[in-house]
Motif scaffolding. Sequence first.
Motif, PDB file in Angstrom:
ATOM      1  N   LEU A  37      50.710  39.021  34.033  1.00 55.67           N
ATOM      2  CA  LEU A  37      49.664  38.807  35.030  1.00 55.67           C
ATOM      3  C   LEU A  37      48.775  40.038  35.167  1.00 55.67           C
ATOM      4  O   LEU A  37      47.547  39.927  35.192  1.00 55.67           O
ATOM      5  CB  LEU A  37      50.295  38.453  36.382  1.00 55.67           C
ATOM      6  CG  LEU A  37      49.334  38.232  37.539  1.00 55.67           C
ATOM      7  CD1 LEU A  37      48.418  37.047  37.258  1.00 55.67           C
ATOM      8  CD2 LEU A  37      50.100  38.023  38.814  1.00 55.67           C
ATOM      9  N   HIS A  38      49.380  41.212  35.216  1.00 54.25           N
ATOM     10  CA  HIS A  38      48.605  42.443  35.325  1.00 54.25           C
ATOM     11  C   HIS A  38      47.758  42.674  34.077  1.00 54.25           C
ATOM     12  O   HIS A  38      46.598  43.077  34.182  1.00 54.25           O
ATOM     13  CB  HIS A  38      49.512  43.644  35.582  1.00 54.25           C
ATOM     14  CG  HIS A  38      50.068  43.680  36.961  1.00 54.25           C
ATOM     15  ND1 HIS A  38      49.299  43.844  38.079  1.00 54.25           N
ATOM     16  CD2 HIS A  38      51.342  43.545  37.403  1.00 54.25           C
ATOM     17  CE1 HIS A  38      50.056  43.824  39.158  1.00 54.25           C
ATOM     18  NE2 HIS A  38      51.307  43.634  38.784  1.00 54.25           N
ATOM     19  N   PHE A  40      46.636  40.369  32.042  1.00 60.17           N
ATOM     20  CA  PHE A  40      45.589  39.359  31.964  1.00 60.17           C
ATOM     21  C   PHE A  40      44.490  39.618  32.995  1.00 60.17           C
ATOM     22  O   PHE A  40      43.324  39.425  32.706  1.00 60.17           O
ATOM     23  CB  PHE A  40      46.166  37.964  32.149  1.00 60.17           C
ATOM     24  CG  PHE A  40      47.160  37.578  31.086  1.00 60.17           C
ATOM     25  CD1 PHE A  40      47.172  38.194  29.842  1.00 60.17           C
ATOM     26  CD2 PHE A  40      48.098  36.602  31.323  1.00 60.17           C
ATOM     27  CE1 PHE A  40      48.081  37.845  28.863  1.00 60.17           C
ATOM     28  CE2 PHE A  40      49.016  36.237  30.345  1.00 60.17           C
ATOM     29  CZ  PHE A  40      49.010  36.854  29.117  1.00 60.17           C
ATOM     30  N   SER A  41      44.881  40.067  34.175  1.00 60.44           N
ATOM     31  CA  SER A  41      43.867  40.319  35.190  1.00 60.44           C
ATOM     32  C   SER A  41      43.019  41.536  34.835  1.00 60.44           C
ATOM     33  O   SER A  41      41.833  41.574  35.127  1.00 60.44           O
ATOM     34  CB  SER A  41      44.500  40.491  36.570  1.00 60.44           C
ATOM     35  OG  SER A  41      45.340  41.618  36.595  1.00 60.44           O
ATOM     36  N   SER A  42      43.606  42.535  34.177  1.00 59.38           N
ATOM     37  CA  SER A  42      42.828  43.707  33.781  1.00 59.38           C
ATOM     38  C   SER A  42      41.909  43.403  32.607  1.00 59.38           C
ATOM     39  O   SER A  42      40.880  44.039  32.439  1.00 59.38           O
ATOM     40  CB  SER A  42      43.745  44.883  33.441  1.00 59.38           C
ATOM     41  OG  SER A  42      44.512  44.596  32.300  1.00 59.38           O
ATOM     42  N   SER A  44      40.544  40.377  32.214  1.00 61.77           N
ATOM     43  CA  SER A  44      39.721  39.214  32.561  1.00 61.77           C
ATOM     44  C   SER A  44      38.244  39.563  32.692  1.00 61.77           C
ATOM     45  O   SER A  44      37.392  38.711  32.499  1.00 61.77           O
ATOM     46  CB  SER A  44      40.226  38.561  33.841  1.00 61.77           C
ATOM     47  OG  SER A  44      40.036  39.431  34.934  1.00 61.77           O
ATOM     48  N   SER A  45      37.927  40.814  33.002  1.00 59.56           N
ATOM     49  CA  SER A  45      36.525  41.184  33.157  1.00 59.56           C
ATOM     50  C   SER A  45      35.774  41.105  31.838  1.00 59.56           C
ATOM     51  O   SER A  45      34.579  40.855  31.823  1.00 59.56           O
ATOM     52  CB  SER A  45      36.413  42.594  33.739  1.00 59.56           C
ATOM     53  OG  SER A  45      37.062  43.514  32.880  1.00 59.56           O
ATOM     54  N   SER A  47      36.882  39.052  29.267  1.00 63.12           N
ATOM     55  CA  SER A  47      37.584  38.012  28.519  1.00 63.12           C
ATOM     56  C   SER A  47      36.626  37.001  27.912  1.00 63.12           C
ATOM     57  O   SER A  47      35.640  36.621  28.504  1.00 63.12           O
ATOM     58  CB  SER A  47      38.601  37.300  29.400  1.00 63.12           C
ATOM     59  OG  SER A  47      37.947  36.493  30.334  1.00 63.12           O
ATOM     60  N   SER A  52      41.131  34.058  26.785  1.00 58.84           N
ATOM     61  CA  SER A  52      41.656  33.244  27.875  1.00 58.84           C
ATOM     62  C   SER A  52      42.670  32.220  27.356  1.00 58.84           C
ATOM     63  O   SER A  52      43.710  32.003  27.975  1.00 58.84           O
ATOM     64  CB  SER A  52      40.512  32.534  28.583  1.00 58.84           C
ATOM     65  OG  SER A  52      40.995  31.739  29.622  1.00 58.84           O
ATOM     66  N   ASN A  55      45.840  34.055  26.563  1.00 56.89           N
ATOM     67  CA  ASN A  55      46.540  34.380  27.804  1.00 56.89           C
ATOM     68  C   ASN A  55      47.262  33.160  28.356  1.00 56.89           C
ATOM     69  O   ASN A  55      48.413  33.254  28.791  1.00 56.89           O
ATOM     70  CB  ASN A  55      45.565  34.917  28.848  1.00 56.89           C
ATOM     71  CG  ASN A  55      45.015  36.281  28.494  1.00 56.89           C
ATOM     72  OD1 ASN A  55      45.520  36.965  27.604  1.00 56.89           O
ATOM     73  ND2 ASN A  55      43.970  36.680  29.183  1.00 56.89           N
TER      74      ASN A  55
END
Length: 93
Positions: A37-38, A40-42, A44-45, A47, A52, A55
Amino acid sequence: MTSLNNNSASDQEAQHSCFQEWMKLQQQDLLELIHALHNFSSSSSSSSSACSAANDLKLKQLIEKSIKHFQDYTDSRRHLARSDVTAYLAPTW
Protein backbone atom coordinates in the motif's frame (compact mmCIF):
# COMPACT_ATOMS: atom_id res chain seq x y z
CA MET A 1 -6.62 -42.34 32.27
CA THR A 2 -3.21 -40.61 32.23
CA SER A 3 -2.79 -41.55 28.57
CA LEU A 4 -6.14 -39.91 27.80
CA ASN A 5 -5.08 -36.73 29.61
CA ASN A 6 -1.73 -36.72 27.80
CA ASN A 7 -3.47 -37.14 24.44
CA SER A 8 -5.88 -34.34 25.28
CA ALA A 9 -3.04 -32.06 26.31
CA SER A 10 -1.13 -33.00 23.18
CA ASP A 11 -4.19 -32.26 21.03
CA GLN A 12 -4.63 -28.89 22.72
CA GLU A 13 -0.96 -28.10 22.15
CA ALA A 14 -1.32 -29.02 18.47
CA GLN A 15 -4.37 -26.75 18.17
CA HIS A 16 -2.52 -23.94 19.92
CA SER A 17 0.55 -24.42 17.74
CA CYS A 18 -1.65 -24.36 14.63
CA PHE A 19 -3.21 -21.09 15.83
CA GLN A 20 0.17 -19.52 16.64
CA GLU A 21 1.52 -20.41 13.21
CA TRP A 22 -1.55 -18.92 11.55
CA MET A 23 -1.19 -15.72 13.59
CA LYS A 24 2.44 -15.41 12.42
CA LEU A 25 1.31 -15.81 8.81
CA GLN A 26 -1.42 -13.22 9.36
CA GLN A 27 1.16 -10.77 10.70
CA GLN A 28 3.44 -11.39 7.71
CA ASP A 29 0.55 -10.98 5.28
CA LEU A 30 -0.50 -7.74 6.95
CA LEU A 31 3.02 -6.35 6.76
CA GLU A 32 3.22 -7.24 3.06
CA LEU A 33 -0.12 -5.55 2.38
CA ILE A 34 0.92 -2.41 4.28
CA HIS A 35 4.24 -2.34 2.46
CA ALA A 36 2.49 -2.71 -0.90
CA LEU A 37 0.00 0.00 0.00
CA HIS A 38 2.79 2.43 0.87
CA ASN A 39 4.69 1.59 -2.31
CA PHE A 40 1.59 1.99 -4.45
CA SER A 41 0.51 5.25 -2.85
CA SER A 42 3.99 6.76 -3.27
CA SER A 43 4.05 5.76 -6.93
CA SER A 44 0.47 6.84 -7.63
CA SER A 45 1.44 10.42 -8.43
CA SER A 46 3.33 9.25 -11.49
CA SER A 47 1.32 6.15 -12.22
CA SER A 48 0.35 5.03 -15.67
CA SER A 49 -2.42 2.61 -16.45
CA ALA A 50 0.19 -0.16 -16.83
CA CYS A 51 1.61 0.61 -13.39
CA SER A 52 -1.88 0.73 -11.92
CA ALA A 53 -2.70 -2.67 -13.45
CA ALA A 54 0.54 -4.11 -12.04
CA ASN A 55 -0.31 -2.70 -8.61
CA ASP A 56 -3.80 -4.18 -8.77
CA LEU A 57 -2.36 -7.56 -9.75
CA LYS A 58 0.14 -7.48 -6.86
CA LEU A 59 -2.62 -6.59 -4.36
CA LYS A 60 -4.82 -9.35 -5.75
CA GLN A 61 -1.99 -11.86 -5.31
CA LEU A 62 -1.38 -10.73 -1.72
CA ILE A 63 -5.09 -11.00 -0.90
CA GLU A 64 -5.31 -14.47 -2.46
CA LYS A 65 -2.27 -15.54 -0.43
CA SER A 66 -3.91 -14.33 2.78
CA ILE A 67 -7.15 -16.15 1.94
CA LYS A 68 -5.16 -19.32 1.18
CA HIS A 69 -3.47 -19.09 4.58
CA PHE A 70 -6.89 -18.84 6.23
CA GLN A 71 -8.17 -21.83 4.26
CA ASP A 72 -5.08 -23.83 5.23
CA TYR A 73 -5.62 -22.88 8.88
CA THR A 74 -9.25 -24.00 8.87
CA ASP A 75 -8.29 -27.24 7.11
CA SER A 76 -5.60 -27.91 9.73
CA ARG A 77 -8.01 -27.22 12.57
CA ARG A 78 -10.64 -29.46 11.01
CA HIS A 79 -8.07 -32.25 10.72
CA LEU A 80 -6.96 -31.77 14.34
CA ALA A 81 -10.60 -31.77 15.50
CA ARG A 82 -10.93 -35.39 14.45
CA SER A 83 -8.81 -36.39 17.42
CA ASP A 84 -10.17 -33.84 19.93
CA VAL A 85 -13.27 -31.87 19.03
CA THR A 86 -13.22 -30.05 22.39
CA ALA A 87 -10.00 -28.23 21.50
CA TYR A 88 -11.64 -27.25 18.20
CA LEU A 89 -14.86 -25.90 19.70
CA ALA A 90 -13.39 -24.36 22.83
CA PRO A 91 -9.71 -23.55 22.32
CA THR A 92 -7.81 -22.82 25.51
CA TRP A 93 -6.29 -19.64 24.22
